[in-house]
Design an enzyme around this catalytic site. Structure first.
Site, PDB file in Angstrom:
ATOM      1  CD  GLN A 192      55.152 -29.882  46.615  1.00  0.00           C
ATOM      2  OE1 GLN A 192      55.957 -30.820  46.505  1.00  0.00           O
ATOM      3  NE2 GLN A 192      55.208 -29.017  47.615  1.00  0.00           N
ATOM      4  CG  ASP A 233      58.551 -20.242  46.429  1.00  0.00           C
ATOM      5  OD1 ASP A 233      57.369 -20.205  46.788  1.00  0.00           O
ATOM      6  OD2 ASP A 233      59.045 -21.196  45.804  1.00  0.00           O
ATOM      7  CG  ASN A 243      61.706 -22.813  42.943  1.00  0.00           C
ATOM      8  OD1 ASN A 243      60.606 -22.276  43.096  1.00  0.00           O
ATOM      9  ND2 ASN A 243      61.878 -23.835  42.129  1.00  0.00           N
ATOM     10  CG  HIS A 540      54.840  11.944  23.566  1.00  0.00           C
ATOM     11  ND1 HIS A 540      54.702  11.262  22.378  1.00  0.00           N
ATOM     12  CD2 HIS A 540      53.856  12.887  23.580  1.00  0.00           C
ATOM     13  CE1 HIS A 540      53.676  11.762  21.703  1.00  0.00           C
ATOM     14  NE2 HIS A 540      53.154  12.751  22.410  1.00  0.00           N
TER      15      HIS A 540
END
Length: 660
Positions: A192, A233, A243, A540
């Site tokens: 890959q 992954d 991975n 807030h």
């Protein structure tokens, strides 16, 4: 397909057939579940985010296939969803994408398609944010010169839908002029790195060299590598990283040579329901991938093979995990899924040190760019060798302690909702079946986040008693992953209960499901803070002195100095602080947009702000910390009023590019 590797076109999933690269750019059109499963298992579609989004569209295809006169066959669609989710067992994103789209099944096919399309759009935004955070981290940890980065497998737009994760970070560094070259592992057995990553780097014009996997450690030993950046992954609760096979040996070599080893992945790849790497099912692939390549045999017939598609890197070898939310420091500190859920691990980026002249002074570093323990950058470092600002209550959680009352929330045993992750021993089939049974009920009513709701209500009542939340004004929220629990609109904060909360998506402020109450009109302010800053709670409020001080000040910062209370605001300096003042738009989402832009452009901004003539917003790692910062800011403004101080200055510190 422009910059995206996946698209939805006229009822079909259209993508790039990665098997044909680099010699042919072939389009793949998928219209059946069988075709999708074949594409995923044959690696025509690969990469955790890419298969997650593809899985989501696969459920849409199933619903389109099994619909008659607008009526969807729920059982058949659920069965197809099971098949899709089981196509590859190691990457958590596939089942995640399936679950997310299947949750819309009671609302019909269009709602399912809308959800999949949202996931597609969301992936690009998420990847760009993670890539930018990772690039920032690399530049902090490594020498101040064009860098040489080693990467493994493919983590670009082919593995996602756009931008990429680790490869996205390399592209950001390249655009900044901070990248000398990329060393690309070929990534056996299916190459890959050679076939896909080198192709993407060539497309982007990024200098690179291809190397065999077994040369990576020697490249580090001969000082050819400044950092290693990879994707993931699956990332478990304890910080273990699954991975592509070969990742573990890179982490070992990087640790031996003092080189940062950084993992870049979307938050959806984190799997806190899986306690550790030992619990991951590692996919085993066929012998033919090892005994030959293409039509060429490289070993004798009948040769037995060991061909795991992935390996698992233990957390102690990972310098940092980076997601769209920022840097997850010390990923190995959380040892159980329960700890990971309650722990607020995202911290602010390390503050640059200064010398007496006010000039920036870099921390002392080891060979490879990791800050030395005990260096001037910080008196403490994490187990991943990232400096942090100082011990906080969340640090105690990493040692197994529970949060103190009012400091952070945790769901009570037995009060979990649909949005909780499945138990570690839950199979995909069991989870999907439970999801299908409960989704209608969940879309008809308001799920309860009981622990958070009680904490929010208690703090709201206290602030109401101070007069800071008069009538139905003001709002409070707590973040949990992709979701924020926020006070409902139109409710007196003096009478608030745990049932007066609404769950919204951090990504777009949309309510998670149909509910009997609406979220606060100012929810977009909260989600803007969550997307742009490391925070787990937002308050807030409308305290009188702070609100009065901000009247007439717009798109500026207010500088305070010489007050002891400055220490309580969470800024970089205990002596001086510049607090931004935002324009009060009638269209509240515009305020959120302004805040998100400013915080993104100014990562060192303090965790408090004014909205001119309106109120203040404060945030922190816990709800109590956010409240405390709001209280300190109001007390500071009251001191200014009482003392008549005239040395409080208003300036444009950082607002030059934002002024309108």
């Amino acid at each position: 397909m422009d910059e995206n590797s996946i698209a939805w076109v006229e009822g079909a999933l259209v993508t790039i057939d990665q098997r044909a690269l680099p010699h042919e750019l072939r389009e793949l059109r998928i219209t059946t579940v069988d075709d999708l499963i074949d594409a995923i298992t044959a690696l025509a579609i690969r990469g955790a985010p890419a298969i997650g989004v593809s899985g989501a569209f696969g459920v849409v295809i199933a619903a389109l296939t099994h619909s008659t006169a607008g009526v969807v066959d729920t059982e058949r669609v659920t069965a197809e969803a099971h098949r899709i989710a089981d196509a590859r067992p190691t990457a958590v994103n596939l089942a995640w994408g399936v679950r997310r789209t299947l949750a819309k099944l009671p609302q019909g096919v269009q709602a399912m398609l809308d959800e999949a399309l949202e996931m597609l759009a969301e992936d690009g935004r998420v990847n760009l944010a993670a890539a930018t955070h990772a690039a920032d981290l690399v530049q902090r940890l490594c020498p101040a010169r064009p860098l040489r980065i080693l990467t493994h497998c493919n983590t670009g737009r082919l593995a996602t839908t756009a931008v990429g994760t680790a490869l996205g970070a390399l592209n950001v560094l390249h655009q900044r002029g901070a990248l000398a070259e990329v060393i690309v592992d070929e990534t056996r057995p299916l190459l890959q790195g050679a076939r896909l990553t080198a192709w993407e780097l060539t497309e982007a014009g990024i200098p690179h060299r291809l190397t065999i996997d077994s040369a990576a450690a020697w490249a580090m030993a001969t000082e050819e590598v400044d950092a290693v950046i990879v994707g993931a992954d699956r990332i478990t609760a304890d910080g273990s990283v699954a991975n592509k096979i070969g990742t573990y040996m890179l982490a070992l070599a990087a640790r031996h040579h003092g080189i940062p080893f950084i993992v870049v992945a979307p938050e959806s790849t984190r799997d806190i329901a899986t306690a550790s790497g030992r619990d991951i099912v590692v996919e085993q692939r066929g012998a033919h991938e090892v005994t030959g390549f293409g039509s060429v045999a490289t070993a004798l017939d009948g040769t037995r093979t060991f061909n795991p598609a992935f390996d698992v890197t233990p957390p102690e070898l990972v310098t940092a995990v980076v997601t769209e939310f920022g840097v997850l420091e010390s990923p190995g500190e959380a040892r159980t899924a329960a700890d990971a859920q309650t722990q607020r691990m995202y911290r602010e980026p390390p503050a640059a040190n200064t010398n007496g002249s006010g000039l920036q002074r870099a921390p002392e570093v080891t060979k490879g760019g990791l800050p030395k323990r005990g260096s001037s950058a910080s008196s403490e470092v994490t187990s991943g060798d990232l400096p942090k600002r100082g011990a906080t209550e969340s640090d105690a959680l990493t040692n197994g302690a529970r949060p103190s009352s009012g400091s952070a929330w945790e769901p009570e045993p037995g009060t979990g909702s649909f949005f909780d992750p499945p138990a570690p021993d839950t199979t995909t089939d069991e989870y999907l079946a439970a999801l299908t049974r409960s989704v209608t009920e969940l879309t008809q009513g308001q799920p309860k986040a009981a622990g958070a709701g009680r904490d929010i209500a208690a703090i709201a009542r206290g602030l109401y008693a101070k007069g800071w939340m008069p009538g139905t004004a003001g709002n409070i929220s707590v973040r949990e992953g992709h979701i924020a629990i926020v006070t409902a609109s139109g409710m007196s904060k003096g009478e608030l209960t745990e049932n007066d909360m609404v769950l919204v998506r951090v990504a777009d402020s949309a309510p998670i499901a149909a509910a009997r109450r609406k979220p606060s009109a100012e929810t977009t302010i909260h989600t803007a803070v969550y997307r742009a800053a490391a925070s787990a709670a937002v308050v807030h409020v409308h305290p009188p002195h702070a609100t009065a001080l901000s009247v007439g000040a717009t798109d500026v910062t207010v500088r305070f100095s010489g007050f002891e209370l400055i220490k309580g605001l969470g800024g970089n300096s205990p002596h001086t602080i510049d607090i931004p003042v935002f324009r009060n738009h009638a269209d509240v989402p515009t305020i959120g947009t302004d805040i998100e832009r400013y915080l993104t452009d100014h990562p060192d901004a303090p965790p408090v702000l004014f909205i001119a003539g309106h109120g203040i917003t404060a945030w922190g790692e816990t709800l109590a910390q956010a409240r405390d910062r709001a209280e300190c800011l109001e007390a500071l403004c009251e001191l200014v009023t009482l003392t008549g101080r005239r040395d409080i200055t208003v300036g444009d510190h950082g607002f030059e590019e934002d002024s309108q």
